[in-house]
Design an enzyme around this catalytic site. Structure first.
Site: not given
Ligand SMILES: Cc1ncc(COP(=O)(O)O)c(C=O)c1O
Length: 325
Positions: A44
């Protein structure tokens, strides 16, 4: 000299790790983009940086301003770092169901943290809507609005996607990722499909999310009970995710995700969170489906320390009917 310019210059350009045991076992190249190595510790950081730079460019955020966000944690952590580095105040609204580790870290970084009850998006007191109202009441403030602010997706279209393409020398057959805002999958899939439309772009979904059905039937519809995973799964199609070319979806049960979190720790030496477990479980399912000889990339989203009281606590796991495997 080979220098990175402060926090901001250190976001991105993460290694692409060949997961050795899992690659040997599957006969495929199973590759994990080491997003936990970003300076704020997660994937993020990229979205947080692009959202702040975009607001500065538009003149919406001026020196001394405030960045407000509703976040399950990692975006807030990235924003808190970037706000420190660029002289902004950071206000975070977070559902009280998130781990204490993430809430404590946000406070340590200097963010003003408001914990609120976890209620559905349709409720006016959903954490994202509270954040929007708070920003509207302040001067020289933005609501980062990571779910629908397309600067999020753009970060991955301009950086994560091209990095994956270059790091695999264009020899990538499939990309699979779980989504929260959808920014990562949407940005990477859009970029990779432009380079080579045959690259399979797959959404991995936890139980309790509506996106598996969205991809497979066209309508978001929640399947299964709550998941222990954090930061992923959604009951709605965000502006970031809308219109993304996605070939298929896989639903991953919590036990599978936990099993892979522990395999990554014990066999690969990588201490990672639950969304990385979902992603790698999905990459292994995909490898089985595609057969040996393929190159499959996914995201290693954040580190395990953010989840030590839950995912790495045997009593907590047992209370959820899960085992370390
Ligand atoms: C630990 C974690 N994995 C995956 C994601 C997913 O990413 P995206 O928001 O780009 O879909 C997030 C999003 O907040 C996250 O905090």
């Amino acid at each position: 000299m080979q220098l990175s310019d402060g926090f901001v210059g250190t976001v991105g350009n993460t290694p692409l790790i060949r997961l050795q045991r899992l690659s040997r076992e599957s006969g495929c190249e199973i590759l994990g983009k080491a997003e936990f190595m970003n300076p704020g510790g997660s994937v993020k950081d990229r979205a947080a940086l692009y959202i702040v730079l975009d607001a500065e460019r538009r003149g919406e955020l001026r020196p001394g301003g405030t960045v407000v966000e509703g976040t399950a944690g990692n975006t807030g952590i990235g924003l808190a770092h970037i706000c420190n580095a660029r002289g902004y105040r950071c206000v975070i609204v977070i559902p009280e169901t998130q781990t204490q580790e993430k809430i404590d870290l946000l406070r340590t970084l200097g963010a003003e943290v408001h914990t609120v009850p976890a209620v559905p998006y349709s409720n006016p007191d959903n954490y994202q809507k509270i954040a929007g109202r708070m920003a509207a009441d302040l001067d020289n403030a933005i609501w980062a609005n990571q779910f629908d602010n397309l600067a999020n997706r753009q970060a991955h279209y301009e950086t994560t996607g091209p990095e994956l393409w270059i790091q695999t020398d264009g020899r990538i057959d499939a990309f699979v990722a779980a989504t929260g805002t959808g920014g990562t999958l949407a940005g990477v899939a859009r970029y990779l499909k432009e380079r080579r439309p045959e690259i399979d772009c797959i959404l991995a979904d936890p139980t309790g999310s509506g996106l598996y059905r969205y991809v497979t039937t066209g309508t978001p519809e929640v399947v299964g009970g709550n998941s222990i995973t954090e930061g992923i799964g959604s009951s709605r199609v965000t502006a970031n995710l809308a219109g993304t070319p996605i070939d298929d979806a896989l639903m991953i049960e919590d036990q599978q995700a936990v099993t892979f979190v522990y395999r990554l720790l014990r066999e690969e030496g990588l201490f990672l969170g639950s969304s990385s477990g979902i992603n790698v479980a999905a990459a292994m399912q995909l490898a089985q489906r595609m057969g040996p000889g393929h190159t499959i990339a996914t995201i290693l989203c954040d580190g395990g320390a953010r989840y030590s009281s839950r995912l790495f606590n045997p009593q907590w796991l047992a209370s959820k009917g899960l085992t370390a495997g």
